[in-house]
Design a protein around this motif. Structure first.
Motif, mmCIF file in Angstrom:
data_model
loop_
_atom_site.group_PDB
_atom_site.id
_atom_site.type_symbol
_atom_site.label_atom_id
_atom_site.label_comp_id
_atom_site.label_asym_id
_atom_site.label_seq_id
_atom_site.Cartn_x
_atom_site.Cartn_y
_atom_site.Cartn_z
ATOM 1 N N CYS A 108 -12.574 -11.433 -16.284
ATOM 2 C CA CYS A 108 -14.019 -11.698 -16.251
ATOM 3 C C CYS A 108 -14.638 -11.385 -14.904
ATOM 4 O O CYS A 108 -15.853 -11.171 -14.821
ATOM 5 N N LYS A 109 -13.816 -11.353 -13.837
ATOM 6 C CA LYS A 109 -14.367 -11.015 -12.528
ATOM 7 C C LYS A 109 -13.248 -10.649 -11.571
ATOM 8 O O LYS A 109 -12.069 -10.932 -11.799
ATOM 9 N N CYS A 110 -13.649 -10.026 -10.477
ATOM 10 C CA CYS A 110 -12.824 -9.886 -9.275
ATOM 11 C C CYS A 110 -13.584 -10.559 -8.138
ATOM 12 O O CYS A 110 -14.806 -10.738 -8.210
ATOM 13 N N ILE A 111 -12.872 -10.906 -7.082
ATOM 14 C CA ILE A 111 -13.537 -11.455 -5.905
ATOM 15 C C ILE A 111 -12.973 -10.781 -4.653
ATOM 16 O O ILE A 111 -11.756 -10.636 -4.507
ATOM 17 N N ALA A 112 -13.869 -10.311 -3.801
ATOM 18 C CA ALA A 112 -13.496 -9.704 -2.521
ATOM 19 C C ALA A 112 -13.747 -10.723 -1.420
ATOM 20 O O ALA A 112 -14.785 -11.394 -1.405
ATOM 21 N N ILE A 113 -12.790 -10.830 -0.498
ATOM 22 C CA ILE A 113 -12.865 -11.857 0.545
ATOM 23 C C ILE A 113 -12.638 -11.222 1.916
ATOM 24 O O ILE A 113 -11.683 -10.470 2.104
ATOM 25 N N GLU A 114 -13.520 -11.540 2.852
ATOM 26 C CA GLU A 114 -13.365 -11.137 4.253
ATOM 27 C C GLU A 114 -13.794 -12.311 5.123
ATOM 28 O O GLU A 114 -14.947 -12.748 5.052
ATOM 29 N N ASP B 221 -20.958 -16.247 2.511
ATOM 30 C CA ASP B 221 -20.854 -15.125 3.448
ATOM 31 C C ASP B 221 -19.482 -14.466 3.451
ATOM 32 O O ASP B 221 -19.333 -13.349 3.958
ATOM 33 N N ARG B 222 -18.489 -15.121 2.889
ATOM 34 C CA ARG B 222 -17.118 -14.596 2.899
ATOM 35 C C ARG B 222 -16.652 -14.071 1.543
ATOM 36 O O ARG B 222 -15.613 -13.415 1.474
ATOM 37 N N TYR B 223 -17.374 -14.382 0.488
ATOM 38 C CA TYR B 223 -16.953 -14.044 -0.868
ATOM 39 C C TYR B 223 -17.975 -13.138 -1.543
ATOM 40 O O TYR B 223 -19.156 -13.473 -1.643
ATOM 41 N N LEU B 224 -17.504 -11.999 -2.043
ATOM 42 C CA LEU B 224 -18.331 -11.103 -2.855
ATOM 43 C C LEU B 224 -17.801 -11.133 -4.284
ATOM 44 O O LEU B 224 -16.653 -10.764 -4.543
ATOM 45 N N GLU B 225 -18.636 -11.579 -5.208
ATOM 46 C CA GLU B 225 -18.266 -11.698 -6.618
ATOM 47 C C GLU B 225 -18.576 -10.388 -7.334
ATOM 48 O O GLU B 225 -19.668 -9.820 -7.176
ATOM 49 N N ILE C 23 -10.170 -4.306 2.305
ATOM 50 C CA ILE C 23 -10.699 -5.603 1.875
ATOM 51 C C ILE C 23 -9.745 -6.249 0.872
ATOM 52 O O ILE C 23 -9.280 -5.606 -0.074
ATOM 53 N N HIS C 24 -9.482 -7.533 1.078
ATOM 54 C CA HIS C 24 -8.733 -8.294 0.079
ATOM 55 C C HIS C 24 -9.583 -8.442 -1.173
ATOM 56 O O HIS C 24 -10.740 -8.853 -1.118
ATOM 57 N N CYS C 25 -8.999 -8.129 -2.329
ATOM 58 C CA CYS C 25 -9.713 -8.276 -3.596
ATOM 59 C C CYS C 25 -8.708 -8.692 -4.668
ATOM 60 O O CYS C 25 -7.754 -7.963 -4.937
ATOM 61 N N HIS C 26 -8.910 -9.857 -5.249
ATOM 62 C CA HIS C 26 -8.001 -10.298 -6.312
ATOM 63 C C HIS C 26 -8.761 -10.549 -7.606
ATOM 64 O O HIS C 26 -9.992 -10.558 -7.644
#
Length: 274
Positions: free
Chosen positions: A155-161, A190-194, A110-113
């Motif tokens: 403050c956060k990461c975000i995972a994107i699929e 639906d594409r971003y998990l915070e 999973i992409h996560c930045h």
């Protein structure tokens, strides 16, 4: 509906899918309602999942220069006082938590930045990053080990699929038992998990800023459309779900707008509560 009164109030709003229409602008009728709100002596706070620098860019480009305005970025992680140009509150992930999130993301493909104050820190220059940056104009640093590019906890990461929601959900389920309740894992679409600290969140920001301004939370209004907005909708005196919101958001709200974000859904609610 929760009770409110005629004292000074504050309006918290999400950006995408709420304050902004599908073209990422504020329409004239919604802007007029915001102007009437602030002219009545009330405060206005943008409360977004975007990083603070992206919220600042939206404020600049859309000329949101209202007095008594605050910007809340990273799902409540940072609260910025626009009038006094200062950070009121900051809640961050630890470096260890960030490293854990990054490791599990790599294992799950999973992409996560993540973010510094000025840049996106991405492990790869990939399709997911390009999709994200079509709206978010923050400059990017590519660094396979994202933690090594940080000078403090983000403050956060975000995972994107982009193509497989189940794959993103499997990542969330893999991370969940490892965080032991220390992190919030919430979808902003639906594409971003915070991914952000459990002590943070938009609901926490509502309580923190209301306390800072000495405004009772019963005099707070909060509007949103996605799962990461639910905590602020529940925390505020009047929780507002957009007509285009998910069913879970509508169930959490006191009010559902009569129109969606593309048709000035917020305007009538604001004017009704001046």
């Amino acid at each position: 509906m929760k009770e409110n009164n005629h004292q000074k109030k504050i309006f918290f709003t999400d950006l995408d899918g709420t304050l902004l229409n599908q073209e990422k602008i504020i329409t004239p009728d919604t802007r007029a309602a915001l102007e009437a709100w602030v002219s009545s002596g009330h405060h206005f706070a943008v409360c977004t999942g975007r990083a603070l620098d992206s919220a600042m860019e939206v404020r600049r480009t859309l000329r949101l220069d209202f007095p008594g305005m605050f910007l809340i970025g990273s799902n409540g992680g940072e609260i910025y006082d626009c009038d006094n140009d200062c950070i009121v509150s900051r809640i961050a992930l630890t470096m260890e938590q960030t490293a854990l999130v990054s490791r599990v993301a790599k294992e799950c493909g999973i992409h996560c930045h993540t973010y510094t104050d000025t840049h996106i820190i991405s492990p790869a220059d990939d399709e997911q990053l390009h999709y994200y940056c079509r709206v978010i104009r923050t400059p990017v640093i590519i660094c396979e080990d994202i933690v090594s590019a940080l000078d403090k906890g983000p403050c956060k990461c975000i995972a994107i699929e982009l193509h497989d929601k189940d794959k993103l959900e499997n990542f969330r389920k893999a991370l969940l038992p490892l965080t032991e309740g220390a992190l919030n894992l919430l979808y902003s679409n639906d594409r971003y998990l915070e991914i952000f600290p459990a002590a943070s969140g938009k609901g926490s920001a509502v309580k923190t800023l209301c306390g800072f301004l000495h405004i009772p939370v019963c005099n707070a209004l909060a509007a949103g459309d996605e799962a990461n907005d639910i905590s602020m909708i529940q925390a505020a005196g009047i929780g507002i779900a957009m007509l285009n919101a998910t069913e879970a958001v509508k169930e959490a709200a006191d009010v559902i707008t009569a129109a969606d974000n593309n048709h000035d859904g917020l305007a009538a609610v604001l004017l009704r509560n001046l």
